[in-house]
Design a protein around this motif. Sequence first.
Motif, PDB file in Angstrom:
ATOM      1  N   LEU A  50      -1.225   7.073  -7.445  1.00 28.83           N
ATOM      2  CA  LEU A  50      -1.723   8.271  -8.116  1.00 28.83           C
ATOM      3  C   LEU A  50      -1.195   9.569  -7.533  1.00 28.83           C
ATOM      4  O   LEU A  50      -1.161  10.589  -8.224  1.00 28.83           O
ATOM      5  CB  LEU A  50      -3.258   8.285  -8.079  1.00 28.83           C
ATOM      6  N   GLU A  51      -0.773   9.552  -6.269  1.00 30.37           N
ATOM      7  CA  GLU A  51      -0.397  10.808  -5.622  1.00 30.37           C
ATOM      8  C   GLU A  51       1.047  10.832  -5.148  1.00 30.37           C
ATOM      9  O   GLU A  51       1.485  11.809  -4.548  1.00 30.37           O
ATOM     10  CB  GLU A  51      -1.352  11.073  -4.450  1.00 30.37           C
TER      11      GLU A  51
ATOM     12  N   ARG B  71      -2.950  10.801   2.575  1.00 31.31           N
ATOM     13  CA  ARG B  71      -2.307  11.016   1.292  1.00 31.31           C
ATOM     14  C   ARG B  71      -0.830  11.315   1.506  1.00 31.31           C
ATOM     15  O   ARG B  71      -0.447  11.814   2.560  1.00 31.31           O
ATOM     16  CB  ARG B  71      -2.966  12.187   0.560  1.00 31.31           C
ATOM     17  N   PRO B  72       0.003  11.033   0.516  1.00 33.96           N
ATOM     18  CA  PRO B  72       1.406  11.411   0.642  1.00 33.96           C
ATOM     19  C   PRO B  72       1.538  12.920   0.839  1.00 33.96           C
ATOM     20  O   PRO B  72       0.865  13.706   0.174  1.00 33.96           O
ATOM     21  CB  PRO B  72       2.009  10.966  -0.698  1.00 33.96           C
ATOM     22  N   THR B  73       2.391  13.306   1.755  1.00 29.90           N
ATOM     23  CA  THR B  73       2.619  14.725   2.006  1.00 29.90           C
ATOM     24  C   THR B  73       3.586  15.284   0.966  1.00 29.90           C
ATOM     25  O   THR B  73       4.323  14.518   0.317  1.00 29.90           O
ATOM     26  CB  THR B  73       3.213  14.936   3.402  1.00 29.90           C
ATOM     27  N   PRO B  74       3.641  16.603   0.801  1.00 34.46           N
ATOM     28  CA  PRO B  74       4.631  17.179  -0.115  1.00 34.46           C
ATOM     29  C   PRO B  74       6.060  16.775   0.240  1.00 34.46           C
ATOM     30  O   PRO B  74       6.894  16.582  -0.649  1.00 34.46           O
ATOM     31  CB  PRO B  74       4.406  18.687   0.053  1.00 34.46           C
ATOM     32  N   GLU B  75       6.323  16.635   1.536  1.00 31.97           N
ATOM     33  CA  GLU B  75       7.660  16.219   1.972  1.00 31.97           C
ATOM     34  C   GLU B  75       7.961  14.792   1.534  1.00 31.97           C
ATOM     35  O   GLU B  75       9.081  14.477   1.098  1.00 31.97           O
ATOM     36  CB  GLU B  75       7.791  16.344   3.497  1.00 31.97           C
TER      37      GLU B  75
ATOM     38  N   LEU C 112       3.604   2.300   2.584  1.00 30.25           N
ATOM     39  CA  LEU C 112       2.385   1.493   2.544  1.00 30.25           C
ATOM     40  C   LEU C 112       2.118   0.870   3.914  1.00 30.25           C
ATOM     41  O   LEU C 112       0.990   0.908   4.417  1.00 30.25           O
ATOM     42  CB  LEU C 112       2.517   0.410   1.475  1.00 30.25           C
ATOM     43  N   ASP C 113       3.156   0.321   4.517  1.00 25.22           N
ATOM     44  CA  ASP C 113       3.006  -0.263   5.848  1.00 25.22           C
ATOM     45  C   ASP C 113       2.660   0.798   6.886  1.00 25.22           C
ATOM     46  O   ASP C 113       2.044   0.497   7.911  1.00 25.22           O
ATOM     47  CB  ASP C 113       4.289  -0.984   6.261  1.00 25.22           C
ATOM     48  N   GLY C 114       3.048   2.028   6.601  1.00 26.07           N
ATOM     49  CA  GLY C 114       2.774   3.114   7.532  1.00 26.07           C
ATOM     50  C   GLY C 114       1.367   3.680   7.441  1.00 26.07           C
ATOM     51  O   GLY C 114       1.028   4.620   8.171  1.00 26.07           O
ATOM     52  N   GLY C 115       0.550   3.136   6.540  1.00 27.56           N
ATOM     53  CA  GLY C 115      -0.846   3.547   6.500  1.00 27.56           C
ATOM     54  C   GLY C 115      -1.295   4.234   5.231  1.00 27.56           C
ATOM     55  O   GLY C 115      -2.490   4.499   5.058  1.00 27.56           O
ATOM     56  N   LEU C 116      -0.381   4.530   4.304  1.00 26.42           N
ATOM     57  CA  LEU C 116      -0.800   5.120   3.035  1.00 26.42           C
ATOM     58  C   LEU C 116      -1.382   4.031   2.140  1.00 26.42           C
ATOM     59  O   LEU C 116      -0.965   2.874   2.199  1.00 26.42           O
ATOM     60  CB  LEU C 116       0.388   5.785   2.335  1.00 26.42           C
ATOM     61  N   SER C 117      -2.361   4.391   1.338  1.00 29.01           N
ATOM     62  CA  SER C 117      -3.054   3.399   0.518  1.00 29.01           C
ATOM     63  C   SER C 117      -2.329   3.150  -0.793  1.00 29.01           C
ATOM     64  O   SER C 117      -1.556   3.979  -1.275  1.00 29.01           O
ATOM     65  CB  SER C 117      -4.484   3.868   0.224  1.00 29.01           C
ATOM     66  N   LEU C 118      -2.607   1.992  -1.396  1.00 30.13           N
ATOM     67  CA  LEU C 118      -2.081   1.707  -2.728  1.00 30.13           C
ATOM     68  C   LEU C 118      -2.539   2.755  -3.721  1.00 30.13           C
ATOM     69  O   LEU C 118      -1.762   3.236  -4.557  1.00 30.13           O
ATOM     70  CB  LEU C 118      -2.547   0.317  -3.181  1.00 30.13           C
TER      71      LEU C 118
END
Length: 293
Positions: free
Chosen positions: A116-117, A76-80, A105-111
Amino acid sequence: MAVGAWRHFSQGFELDAASLECGPSPATALNPDLVVDDVSFVRGDLSRLIEGEILPRLMLVHQEAVRPSRLLVERRPTPEQIATFSALLLDPAAEDVTGHVLGLLDGGLSLDGLLLELLTPAARELGRLWEEDECDFVDVTVALGRLHAVARTLCGRLESEAWGPHGRSILLVPCPGETHIFCLSIVASFFREAGWDVTTGDADSGFDLLRAEWFDVVGLTLSCDVLLPGLADTVRAMRKVSCNRGVRVMVGGPLFVRHPEQLHASGADAMAEDARIAPRIAESLLEKQAQAC
Protein backbone atom coordinates in the motif's frame (compact mmCIF):
# COMPACT_ATOMS: atom_id res chain seq x y z
CA MET A 1 -3.90 -22.16 5.79
CA ALA A 2 -6.68 -22.20 3.23
CA VAL A 3 -7.79 -18.98 1.65
CA GLY A 4 -11.02 -17.97 0.01
CA ALA A 5 -11.53 -18.56 -3.69
CA TRP A 6 -10.71 -15.82 -6.18
CA ARG A 7 -12.45 -15.55 -9.53
CA HIS A 8 -12.04 -12.75 -12.05
CA PHE A 9 -14.38 -11.88 -14.93
CA SER A 10 -13.68 -9.57 -17.89
CA GLN A 11 -10.26 -8.16 -18.67
CA GLY A 12 -7.19 -8.66 -16.52
CA PHE A 13 -6.25 -6.02 -14.00
CA GLU A 14 -4.44 -3.16 -15.71
CA LEU A 15 -1.67 -1.55 -13.69
CA ASP A 16 -2.31 1.98 -14.88
CA ALA A 17 -1.39 4.28 -12.00
CA ALA A 18 -3.71 3.01 -9.31
CA SER A 19 -4.00 6.14 -7.25
CA LEU A 20 -3.72 8.74 -10.01
CA GLU A 21 -6.02 11.49 -8.86
CA CYS A 22 -8.39 13.29 -11.18
CA GLY A 23 -9.24 16.89 -10.50
CA PRO A 24 -12.75 17.68 -9.31
CA SER A 25 -15.22 18.82 -11.89
CA PRO A 26 -17.32 21.94 -11.27
CA ALA A 27 -20.42 19.74 -10.97
CA THR A 28 -18.96 17.71 -8.12
CA ALA A 29 -16.84 20.28 -6.29
CA LEU A 30 -17.77 20.57 -2.62
CA ASN A 31 -19.30 23.79 -1.36
CA PRO A 32 -18.00 24.57 2.17
CA ASP A 33 -20.54 27.35 2.63
CA LEU A 34 -23.57 25.12 2.07
CA VAL A 35 -26.06 25.59 4.91
CA VAL A 36 -28.65 22.87 5.61
CA ASP A 37 -31.75 24.06 7.42
CA ASP A 38 -33.73 20.82 7.33
CA VAL A 39 -33.31 19.34 10.82
CA SER A 40 -34.69 15.95 9.79
CA PHE A 41 -32.14 15.76 6.98
CA VAL A 42 -29.32 16.51 9.41
CA ARG A 43 -30.56 13.82 11.80
CA GLY A 44 -30.73 11.29 8.98
CA ASP A 45 -27.24 12.21 7.83
CA LEU A 46 -25.93 11.79 11.38
CA SER A 47 -27.62 8.40 11.66
CA ARG A 48 -26.01 7.22 8.44
CA LEU A 49 -22.63 8.46 9.66
CA ILE A 50 -23.01 6.47 12.90
CA GLU A 51 -24.21 3.30 11.16
CA GLY A 52 -21.85 3.48 8.18
CA GLU A 53 -18.62 4.55 9.86
CA ILE A 54 -18.64 4.74 13.65
CA LEU A 55 -20.38 1.46 14.54
CA PRO A 56 -18.28 -0.65 12.15
CA ARG A 57 -15.12 0.75 13.70
CA LEU A 58 -16.37 0.12 17.23
CA MET A 59 -17.07 -3.49 16.28
CA LEU A 60 -13.51 -3.78 14.99
CA VAL A 61 -12.25 -3.16 18.51
CA HIS A 62 -13.97 -6.33 19.67
CA GLN A 63 -12.72 -8.32 16.70
CA GLU A 64 -9.12 -7.26 17.29
CA ALA A 65 -9.29 -8.81 20.76
CA VAL A 66 -9.75 -12.19 19.05
CA ARG A 67 -7.49 -11.79 16.06
CA PRO A 68 -3.97 -10.28 16.23
CA SER A 69 -3.85 -6.85 14.66
CA ARG A 70 -2.13 -6.31 11.33
CA LEU A 71 -3.01 -2.63 11.22
CA LEU A 72 0.00 -1.31 13.08
CA VAL A 73 2.98 -0.98 10.75
CA GLU A 74 6.19 -0.36 12.67
CA ARG A 75 8.22 0.67 9.64
CA ARG A 76 7.01 2.32 6.48
CA PRO A 77 8.86 2.76 3.20
CA THR A 78 10.79 6.01 3.23
CA PRO A 79 10.50 8.57 0.41
CA GLU A 80 14.00 7.53 -0.65
CA GLN A 81 12.98 3.87 -0.87
CA ILE A 82 9.90 4.78 -2.91
CA ALA A 83 12.00 6.88 -5.29
CA THR A 84 14.57 4.09 -5.67
CA PHE A 85 11.88 1.52 -6.42
CA SER A 86 10.21 3.78 -8.99
CA ALA A 87 13.57 4.32 -10.70
CA LEU A 88 14.26 0.57 -10.78
CA LEU A 89 10.94 -0.06 -12.50
CA LEU A 90 12.05 2.24 -15.31
CA ASP A 91 15.70 1.15 -15.44
CA PRO A 92 16.34 -1.02 -18.55
CA ALA A 93 19.33 -2.62 -16.80
CA ALA A 94 17.40 -3.64 -13.68
CA GLU A 95 17.05 -7.42 -13.68
CA ASP A 96 15.62 -8.31 -10.26
CA VAL A 97 13.14 -5.70 -9.11
CA THR A 98 11.16 -8.31 -7.20
CA GLY A 99 14.32 -9.36 -5.38
CA HIS A 100 14.92 -5.76 -4.37
CA VAL A 101 11.45 -5.54 -2.83
CA LEU A 102 11.83 -8.88 -1.05
CA GLY A 103 15.04 -7.48 0.40
CA LEU A 104 13.00 -4.63 1.90
CA LEU A 105 10.64 -7.23 3.33
CA ASP A 106 13.53 -9.13 4.88
CA GLY A 107 14.80 -5.83 6.23
CA GLY A 108 11.72 -5.37 8.39
CA LEU A 109 9.12 -3.64 6.22
CA SER A 110 5.69 -5.26 6.32
CA LEU A 111 3.74 -6.80 3.47
CA ASP A 112 0.95 -4.32 4.16
CA GLY A 113 3.31 -1.38 3.98
CA LEU A 114 4.98 -2.57 0.79
CA LEU A 115 1.70 -3.23 -1.01
CA LEU A 116 0.00 0.00 0.00
CA GLU A 117 2.85 2.43 0.63
CA LEU A 118 5.47 1.36 -1.92
CA LEU A 119 3.69 -0.15 -4.92
CA THR A 120 0.79 2.30 -4.93
CA PRO A 121 2.95 5.48 -4.93
CA ALA A 122 5.10 3.91 -7.65
CA ALA A 123 2.00 3.24 -9.77
CA ARG A 124 0.94 6.84 -9.23
CA GLU A 125 4.35 8.07 -10.36
CA LEU A 126 4.23 5.97 -13.52
CA GLY A 127 0.85 7.45 -14.32
CA ARG A 128 2.21 10.96 -13.85
CA LEU A 129 5.21 10.30 -16.10
CA TRP A 130 2.95 8.89 -18.81
CA GLU A 131 0.43 11.72 -18.69
CA GLU A 132 3.17 14.36 -18.76
CA ASP A 133 4.98 12.63 -21.66
CA GLU A 134 8.15 12.10 -19.64
CA CYS A 135 8.22 8.39 -20.56
CA ASP A 136 7.32 6.67 -23.79
CA PHE A 137 4.91 3.78 -24.22
CA VAL A 138 7.58 1.06 -24.19
CA ASP A 139 9.20 2.30 -20.96
CA VAL A 140 5.89 2.53 -19.13
CA THR A 141 4.73 -0.87 -20.41
CA VAL A 142 7.93 -2.56 -19.19
CA ALA A 143 7.69 -0.78 -15.83
CA LEU A 144 4.07 -1.81 -15.38
CA GLY A 145 4.95 -5.41 -16.16
CA ARG A 146 7.60 -5.34 -13.44
CA LEU A 147 5.18 -3.72 -11.02
CA HIS A 148 2.63 -6.42 -11.77
CA ALA A 149 5.22 -9.15 -11.09
CA VAL A 150 6.13 -7.61 -7.73
CA ALA A 151 2.47 -7.25 -6.76
CA ARG A 152 1.77 -10.88 -7.69
CA THR A 153 4.63 -12.07 -5.48
CA LEU A 154 3.65 -9.93 -2.50
CA CYS A 155 -0.05 -10.79 -2.79
CA GLY A 156 0.86 -14.47 -2.88
CA ARG A 157 2.81 -14.10 0.35
CA LEU A 158 -0.02 -12.16 1.95
CA GLU A 159 -2.53 -14.85 1.10
CA SER A 160 -0.20 -17.58 2.40
CA GLU A 161 -0.75 -16.07 5.86
CA ALA A 162 -4.51 -16.37 5.49
CA TRP A 163 -6.95 -17.41 8.16
CA GLY A 164 -9.33 -20.25 7.36
CA PRO A 165 -12.24 -19.64 4.97
CA HIS A 166 -15.52 -18.61 6.58
CA GLY A 167 -17.88 -18.86 3.61
CA ARG A 168 -18.53 -15.15 3.12
CA SER A 169 -18.34 -13.74 -0.37
CA ILE A 170 -17.60 -10.38 -1.90
CA LEU A 171 -17.80 -9.01 -5.43
CA LEU A 172 -15.21 -6.30 -6.16
CA VAL A 173 -15.72 -4.08 -9.20
CA PRO A 174 -14.73 -0.57 -10.30
CA CYS A 175 -17.30 2.15 -10.69
CA PRO A 176 -18.50 2.35 -14.34
CA GLY A 177 -15.94 4.38 -16.26
CA GLU A 178 -13.19 3.85 -13.68
CA THR A 179 -9.83 2.85 -15.18
CA HIS A 180 -7.51 2.96 -12.15
CA ILE A 181 -8.01 -0.57 -10.88
CA PHE A 182 -4.55 -1.72 -9.76
CA CYS A 183 -5.49 -1.26 -6.11
CA LEU A 184 -8.58 -3.42 -6.62
CA SER A 185 -6.34 -6.47 -7.06
CA ILE A 186 -4.54 -5.63 -3.82
CA VAL A 187 -7.83 -5.19 -1.96
CA ALA A 188 -8.88 -8.60 -3.29
CA SER A 189 -5.77 -10.14 -1.74
CA PHE A 190 -6.53 -8.63 1.65
CA PHE A 191 -10.03 -10.13 1.52
CA ARG A 192 -8.64 -13.52 0.52
CA GLU A 193 -6.12 -13.29 3.34
CA ALA A 194 -9.08 -12.75 5.68
CA GLY A 195 -10.78 -15.92 4.38
CA TRP A 196 -13.33 -14.41 1.99
CA ASP A 197 -14.38 -15.86 -1.35
CA VAL A 198 -13.54 -13.07 -3.80
CA THR A 199 -14.90 -12.43 -7.28
CA THR A 200 -13.63 -9.52 -9.37
CA GLY A 201 -14.71 -8.07 -12.66
CA ASP A 202 -15.79 -4.89 -14.40
CA ALA A 203 -19.05 -3.06 -13.77
CA ASP A 204 -20.91 -4.78 -16.63
CA SER A 205 -19.95 -8.30 -15.60
CA GLY A 206 -20.73 -7.33 -12.01
CA PHE A 207 -24.42 -6.83 -12.80
CA ASP A 208 -24.62 -10.23 -14.49
CA LEU A 209 -22.91 -11.90 -11.53
CA LEU A 210 -25.23 -10.26 -9.02
CA ARG A 211 -28.26 -11.56 -10.92
CA ALA A 212 -26.88 -15.10 -11.02
CA GLU A 213 -25.06 -15.57 -7.72
CA TRP A 214 -25.31 -14.75 -4.03
CA PHE A 215 -22.82 -12.21 -2.66
CA ASP A 216 -22.81 -10.98 0.91
CA VAL A 217 -21.04 -7.73 0.03
CA VAL A 218 -20.29 -5.67 -3.07
CA GLY A 219 -17.23 -3.41 -3.07
CA LEU A 220 -16.90 -0.51 -5.52
CA THR A 221 -13.80 1.60 -6.09
CA LEU A 222 -13.65 5.16 -7.41
CA SER A 223 -10.78 7.58 -7.95
CA CYS A 224 -12.10 10.47 -10.06
CA ASP A 225 -14.55 13.11 -8.89
CA VAL A 226 -16.13 13.35 -12.33
CA LEU A 227 -17.54 9.81 -11.99
CA LEU A 228 -19.12 10.39 -8.57
CA PRO A 229 -22.61 11.46 -9.84
CA GLY A 230 -23.09 8.06 -11.47
CA LEU A 231 -22.00 6.03 -8.47
CA ALA A 232 -25.25 6.38 -6.53
CA ASP A 233 -27.23 5.13 -9.55
CA THR A 234 -24.87 2.16 -9.82
CA VAL A 235 -25.31 1.30 -6.13
CA ARG A 236 -29.11 1.46 -6.45
CA ALA A 237 -29.09 -0.65 -9.59
CA MET A 238 -26.85 -3.28 -8.01
CA ARG A 239 -29.12 -3.57 -4.98
CA LYS A 240 -32.11 -3.94 -7.29
CA VAL A 241 -30.67 -6.74 -9.45
CA SER A 242 -28.91 -8.66 -6.67
CA CYS A 243 -30.41 -12.03 -5.80
CA ASN A 244 -29.40 -11.18 -2.22
CA ARG A 245 -31.93 -8.48 -1.40
CA GLY A 246 -29.97 -7.60 1.72
CA VAL A 247 -26.62 -7.22 -0.04
CA ARG A 248 -24.30 -4.75 1.69
CA VAL A 249 -22.36 -2.23 -0.37
CA MET A 250 -18.94 -0.78 0.45
CA VAL A 251 -17.03 1.94 -1.37
CA GLY A 252 -13.38 2.89 -1.40
CA GLY A 253 -10.62 4.35 -3.51
CA PRO A 254 -8.73 7.65 -3.74
CA LEU A 255 -11.91 9.75 -4.05
CA PHE A 256 -13.15 8.61 -0.66
CA VAL A 257 -9.74 9.19 0.89
CA ARG A 258 -10.01 12.80 -0.30
CA HIS A 259 -13.73 13.20 0.43
CA PRO A 260 -14.94 10.70 3.06
CA GLU A 261 -18.11 12.75 3.48
CA GLN A 262 -19.21 11.48 0.05
CA LEU A 263 -20.18 8.14 1.58
CA HIS A 264 -23.74 9.48 2.03
CA ALA A 265 -23.96 10.65 -1.58
CA SER A 266 -22.85 7.24 -2.84
CA GLY A 267 -25.74 5.40 -1.16
CA ALA A 268 -23.34 2.74 0.16
CA ASP A 269 -23.46 1.22 3.64
CA ALA A 270 -19.83 1.84 4.59
CA MET A 271 -16.50 3.09 3.36
CA ALA A 272 -12.98 1.72 3.71
CA GLU A 273 -10.17 4.22 3.33
CA ASP A 274 -7.50 1.54 3.70
CA ALA A 275 -7.37 -1.95 2.17
CA ARG A 276 -6.04 -3.34 5.46
CA ILE A 277 -9.26 -2.65 7.33
CA ALA A 278 -11.71 -3.28 4.47
CA PRO A 279 -12.35 -6.96 5.37
CA ARG A 280 -13.02 -6.08 9.00
CA ILE A 281 -15.45 -3.31 8.06
CA ALA A 282 -17.25 -5.75 5.73
CA GLU A 283 -17.45 -8.25 8.60
CA SER A 284 -18.94 -5.62 10.87
CA LEU A 285 -21.62 -4.79 8.31
CA LEU A 286 -22.73 -8.42 8.20
CA GLU A 287 -22.63 -8.76 11.99
CA LYS A 288 -24.75 -5.66 12.37
CA GLN A 289 -27.17 -7.02 9.77
CA ALA A 290 -27.45 -10.33 11.65
CA GLN A 291 -28.11 -8.55 14.94
CA ALA A 292 -30.95 -6.59 13.34
CA CYS A 293 -32.74 -9.76 12.21
